[in-house]
Design an enzyme around this catalytic site. Structure first.
Site, PDB file in Angstrom:
ATOM      1  N   ASP A  53       0.810  -1.223   0.000  1.00 56.71           N
ATOM      2  CA  ASP A  53       0.000   0.000   0.000  1.00 56.71           C
ATOM      3  C   ASP A  53       0.848   1.280   0.000  1.00 56.71           C
ATOM      4  OD1 ASP A  53      -2.401  -1.185  -0.194  1.00 56.71           O
ATOM      5  OD2 ASP A  53      -3.168  -0.619   1.768  1.00 56.71           O
TER       6      ASP A  53
ATOM      7  N   ASP B 257      -5.622  35.636 -34.234  1.00 59.03           N
ATOM      8  CA  ASP B 257      -5.613  34.207 -33.905  1.00 59.03           C
ATOM      9  C   ASP B 257      -6.833  33.837 -33.097  1.00 59.03           C
ATOM     10  OD1 ASP B 257      -3.142  33.920 -35.018  1.00 59.03           O
ATOM     11  OD2 ASP B 257      -2.109  34.427 -33.149  1.00 59.03           O
TER      12      ASP B 257
ATOM     13  N   GLY C 212      -6.112  27.914 -35.592  1.00 58.14           N
ATOM     14  CA  GLY C 212      -7.255  28.432 -36.332  1.00 58.14           C
ATOM     15  C   GLY C 212      -6.995  28.760 -37.787  1.00 58.14           C
TER      16      GLY C 212
END
Lengths: 508, 466
Positions: free
Chosen positions: A36, A294, A429
């Site tokens: 653990d 942009d 873009g």
């Protein structure tokens, strides 16, 4: 029982360990079975920690099941005390040990008789709280422990620092870009003429916690960690706190104005308006970016956001308010804090999704087909399968989200970093636009790795060639739309005609 | 520091405070090995978090495993275990239609005493899918021992008689053979004459398919036929195991499986060193040959040829020391191979030492040390990592094989480390893969050779001693 193989927030003890091991010279002892202590691996791997993680296991094995831990936990605590001389040992229960219902509080009391260091039991219920809640609770517990201790000894400082000063709460080990945020916040405070009193828990000493009350106010940049401690100090000392995350241009300004108000209430007489103006218009590039061509091309593009409350809320506001992007839905896995989240993002997105189920999120992404996703590593992989770019904005994260280079999300440099992240995610873009006009430069044969395993539809040669002309990043979407169209109308082979009909039917 | 040459291997046992993977990690490689299986780990968020992080990118590949995450209602028995498991298993059946569901019991199911072995047969008959139960929990086992518990449970499912199974298998694989129609059938059964007549031999231990092929062919060269592997590629192809068959293990952590095969399936275990390194592989083949009454041929040349091909790597490690912190039970075999390569081994940490199952391997280690004229290593069962790090700081070995929790901190202190888990995932068995072991072992040495002139060995400030 719940069927699951991915979770957004870890179990409670991870939160406790993140807080305790962030402090200097604090050791955690987990009452847990062998194996653990995976936390140590994460610290060592993800954070590339040079030091041994101060966490050991007091192992729960068959003997413990049969006879109880008896002296074992106490011995392990006193042993660690002599080996490492920590200031504090935090006994950490795990989900296994909490079912055993051993009296851990008693072990802590017995051990602290023999130890030089302080010993504390992390008071978290594994079946009721997750990693984030547990971290918040543990931090409060430690702050409270040392505040009360100092008060008993009469060591609490009286009065405030001479100049305005701040405590920064919530910077922790394995936190998303926490170290970079910390540097940026310190820089911001310095620019504002505010002294840093204490930063907790990262690299802090518990012995200094009594000094917390000297600060003029507390800054809690993250919703998930530190709010409880801030509230505790407010209640004890009437210390005000600022819990506006300085992430994004508008929110950073709001955070600074709130600080201004708090300082002026205490007689500082500061005015940060010029600073905000100067930073916003000329230093940070983000405001200029949102005016630039942009960003214009991003107008109305669809995005979805998912993550912890802090980052998902901040990103949603940045995308919608500062960049004009259409956030179709925003969501968080912090179910326990759902109301706050809804209130924060309600007006900036069409829909709010609160869930811990990654499958549901995957489906919600596929349904919307956004141009970009902002989420965790899980959403990044969903994006990969659907051919949609993804910017990672929140934990759970991988090693690549612990960059060596300076990448804060908070403050003014943070706004620059976020602008880059957003812009790069939206497949550029202008390029997108030009590719559409010129039919793309991508001539690879590969079509797409769709989310559905196999397609029962055949594409004839011409249609296939046409599909290949579609730019790579929208090809998957065109393919899926066309196939859906064909399936609905009962076509078995997709020809050019079918393809165009499909295109027309969706108006794309 | 001078070490006295001891007569026999010494065994010590420390506190058991060491770092290792939880045994449920075995699902990571077993679900890939057994292609038609589905592994359901019945545990808590802690188990899930471990799997999610330990398996990295595998998580995103729609794995055939999942957590049955226990909630408060399950712990306090407000919910009915049987009904809950039935609901989840039906969902798995609907979504994935596996040939077997393996339930992995965890610490939590142990503590709340969920009777998985009792529930499985009932549910199995109700939903019509075999359910195999393995208790791979951190209370009892470490890391690779998880595979041992699964294979021990699978051993009980191996069919007993050849004839019945073959027809049944054909029926079950009807669709598969239909799809393969026209393809040339693998001519495995083609030449029975290539094999010596011997009692059937079944090998156990999960290995990647290429390694299975390599080892099978290696035995074929000696005229030995491998009748089957536990596990096979598919659950529906588990090998026939009849009373009196010979079995041989390929990995050192399979002691429960060996015990099950001997006691419950009445097989005869061939106790041998494990086929890791050319020396181990040779010893393994020789032992199998001797049991089956075959005179091995060509092994001298084969082994020599492998050693010769590794000379470049051997030059890097001869005379160097390697310290095993211990976490995966491969340590004895790897240490034995590295001693043969010319290294010294001050300490072998190991989570659990089955002296009976590893007897032949231990003897080979002892003999190898004597032949190479190096001191016998201390074997430390259930090591204490804190003490080990003190010993490492004192003796400064040339290489420490350790878990990821300690690797970076040790590197920052100028100590070369190799991450131990890589040995469990890399292909290391047989003659063919010997070089791969050395590729792993020498990698930190080669990397640090490249950087040695930069003066960047110690990257932590000296800690102040109080």
């Amino acid at each position: 029982m719940k069927l699951a193989y991915w979770m957004y927030a870890g179990p409670a003890h991870i939160g406790t360990l993140r807080v305790s091991s962030s402090f200097k010279n604090v050791h955690a002892i987990m009452h847990a079975p062998i194996g653990d202590d995976y936390f140590n691996v994460m610290r060592s791997m993800l954070e590339r920690d040079r030091n041994f993680t101060p966490v050991t296991i007091s192992s729960v094995d068959r003997n413990v099941l049969a006879r109880g831990s008896q002296e074992k936990v106490v011995d392990n605590i006193t042993r660690k005390d002599t080996e490492e001389h920590p200031d504090l040992i935090v006994l950490t229960p795990t989900c296994t040990s909490s079912i055993l219902q051993e009296d851990l509080e008693n072990f802590v009391e017995r051990a602290s008789i023999d130890t030089k260091c302080d010993v504390m039991l992390a008071d978290v219920n594994h079946y009721r709280v997750n990693e984030l809640q547990a971290a918040d609770i543990t931090l409060r517990q430690i702050v409270q422990l040392y505040t009360e201790k100092a008060r008993k000894k009469g060591e609490l400082p009286t009065g405030k620092t001479e100049k305005p000063s701040v405590n920064i709460f919530g910077i922790s080990s394995l936190g998303f870009h926490n170290h970079h945020d910390c540097t940026e916040l310190k820089r911001l405070m310095t620019d504002l003429g505010i002294e840093i009193n204490e930063v907790i828990p990262e690299a802090a000493s518990v012995l200094n916690l009594k000094r917390l009350s000297q600060a003029w106010f507390n800054l809690v940049p993250y919703r998930e960690l530190g709010v409880m401690s801030a509230k505790y100090l407010e209640q004890e000392f009437g210390m005000p706190y600022v819990d506006i995350t300085p992430m994004g241009v508008v929110e950073t300004a709001r955070c600074i104005r709130k600080i201004q108000q708090i300082l002026n209430d205490q007689g500082a007489d500061v005015n940060y308006e010029d600073f905000i103006n100067e930073q916003t218009l000329y230093v940070s590039q983000a405001a200029w970016f949102s005016r630039s061509i942009d960003c214009q091309n991003l107008t109305g593009k669809k995005a979805v956001v998912f993550g912890d409350s802090t980052h998902a809320a901040a990103m949603t506001k940045i995308l919608a308010r500062e960049m004009g992007i259409h956030v179709v839905w925003a969501g968080t896995y912090c179910k326990y804090d759902a109301e706050w989240f809804k209130e924060q993002v309600g007006e900036y997105c069409d829909e709010v999704i609160i869930t811990e189920d990654h499958g549901l999120i995957g489906d919600a992404i596929a349904r919307v087909e956004p141009s970009a996703i902002f989420g965790t590593q899980m959403e990044r992989h969903v994006g990969k399968r659907l051919n949609i770019p993804c910017g990672v904005i929140a934990a759970p994260v991988h090693i690549q989200n612990f960059p060596i280079g300076y990448k804060p999300f908070c403050g003014y440099e943070g706004t620059n970093q976020i602008a880059d992240l957003v812009y790069n995610s939206f497949t550029l873009g202008m390029e997108d636009h030009l590719l559409e006009i010129f039919g793309g430069h991508d001539t690879k044969e590969v079509i797409t790795k769709g989310i559905s395993a196999g397609s029962d539809l055949g594409w004839n040669k011409e249609a296939q060639a046409e599909l290949n002309k579609v730019p790579g990043f929208v090809r998957g979407k065109v393919k899926r739309n066309t196939e859906k169209f064909a399936r609905d109308r009962g076509f078995s082979v997709i020809s050019l005609e079918v393809m165009y009909a499909a295109k027309e039917s969706v108006g794309a | 520091m001078t070490v006295a040459q001891t007569e026999a291997l010494t065994f010590e046992c420390e506190t058991g405070n060491y770092h290792t993977f939880c045994p449920i990690s075995c699902v990571a490689w077993l679900y890939q090995k057994i292609e038609d299986s589905f592994f359901l780990v019945i545990g808590t968020k802690t188990c899930g978090y471990f799997l999610q992080n330990a398996m990295g990118v595998m998580i995103f590949a729609e794995p055939r495993y999942a957590m049955a995450e226990l909630e408060e209602g399950d712990i306090s028995a407000q919910l009915n275990d049987y009904e809950e498991l039935k609901r989840l298993c039906l969902q798995i059946k609907r979504d994935r239609n596996p040939s077997v569901i393996v339930w992995i019991g965890t610490c939590t199911t142990e503590i709340i005493k969920m009777d998985l072995e009792g529930l499985a047969p009932r549910l199995e008959s109700e939903i019509g899918i075999p359910i195999v139960t393995a208790r791979a929990n951190g209370l009892d086992y470490a890391f690779t021992q998880g595979e041992d518990t699964v294979l021990a449970a699978m051993a009980a499912r191996c069919p007993e008689k050849v004839s019945v199974v073959e027809s049944e298998k054909k029926e079950r694989n009807a669709i598969a053979s239909l799809l393969n129609f026209g393809k040339k059938k693998e001519d495995v059964a083609a030449d029975e004459s290539e094999y010596v007549k011997h009692t059937p031999l079944v090998l156990f231990g999960s290995l990647p398919d290429p390694v299975v092929t390599q080892l099978t062919l290696e035995l074929k060269k000696q005229g030995i036929k491998v009748s089957g592997w536990l596990p096979s590629k598919r659950y529906t192809e588990l090998p026939v195991i009849e009373e009196g068959y010979y079995v041989s293990g390929v990995n050192p952590f399979l002691s429960r499986t060996a015990t099950t095969l001997m006691r419950r399936r009445k097989c005869k275990l061939i106790g041998s060193p494990f086929p890791i390194g050319p020396d181990g592989t040779r010893a393994w083949i020789e032992k199998i040959c001797s049991v089956l009454g075959i005179t091995p041929k060509g092994l001298d040349e084969r082994e020599a040829q492998i050693w010769a091909s590794m000379e470049d790597y051997l030059q890097l490690i001869r005379g160097k020391s390697v310290f095993f912190m211990g976490d995966n039970l491969l340590e004895i075999s790897l240490a034995r191979f590295l001693v043969r390569c010319g290294m010294t081994v001050p300490e072998i940490g190991i989570p659990y030492m089955d002296k009976r199952f590893q007897a032949a391997e231990l003897t080979l280690l002892e003999n190898t040390c004597k032949e190479m004229g190096v001191p016998l290593p201390r074997i430390i069962e259930k090591p204490d990592n804190y003490n080990q790090i003190q010993r490492i700081q004192e003796t400064r070995p040339d290489l420490v094989i350790t878990g990821m929790a300690h690797a970076n901190p040790l590197e920052a202190r100028g100590i070369n480390t190799k991450w131990s888990v890589e040995f469990t995932f890399a292909q290391i068995h047989g003659f063919t893969n010997s070089r791969d072991i050395l590729e792993l072992v020498t990698r930190p040495l080669r990397r640090n050779n490249n950087l040695k002139d930069l003066g960047w060995e110690k990257l932590v400030r000296e800690e102040a001693k109080i």
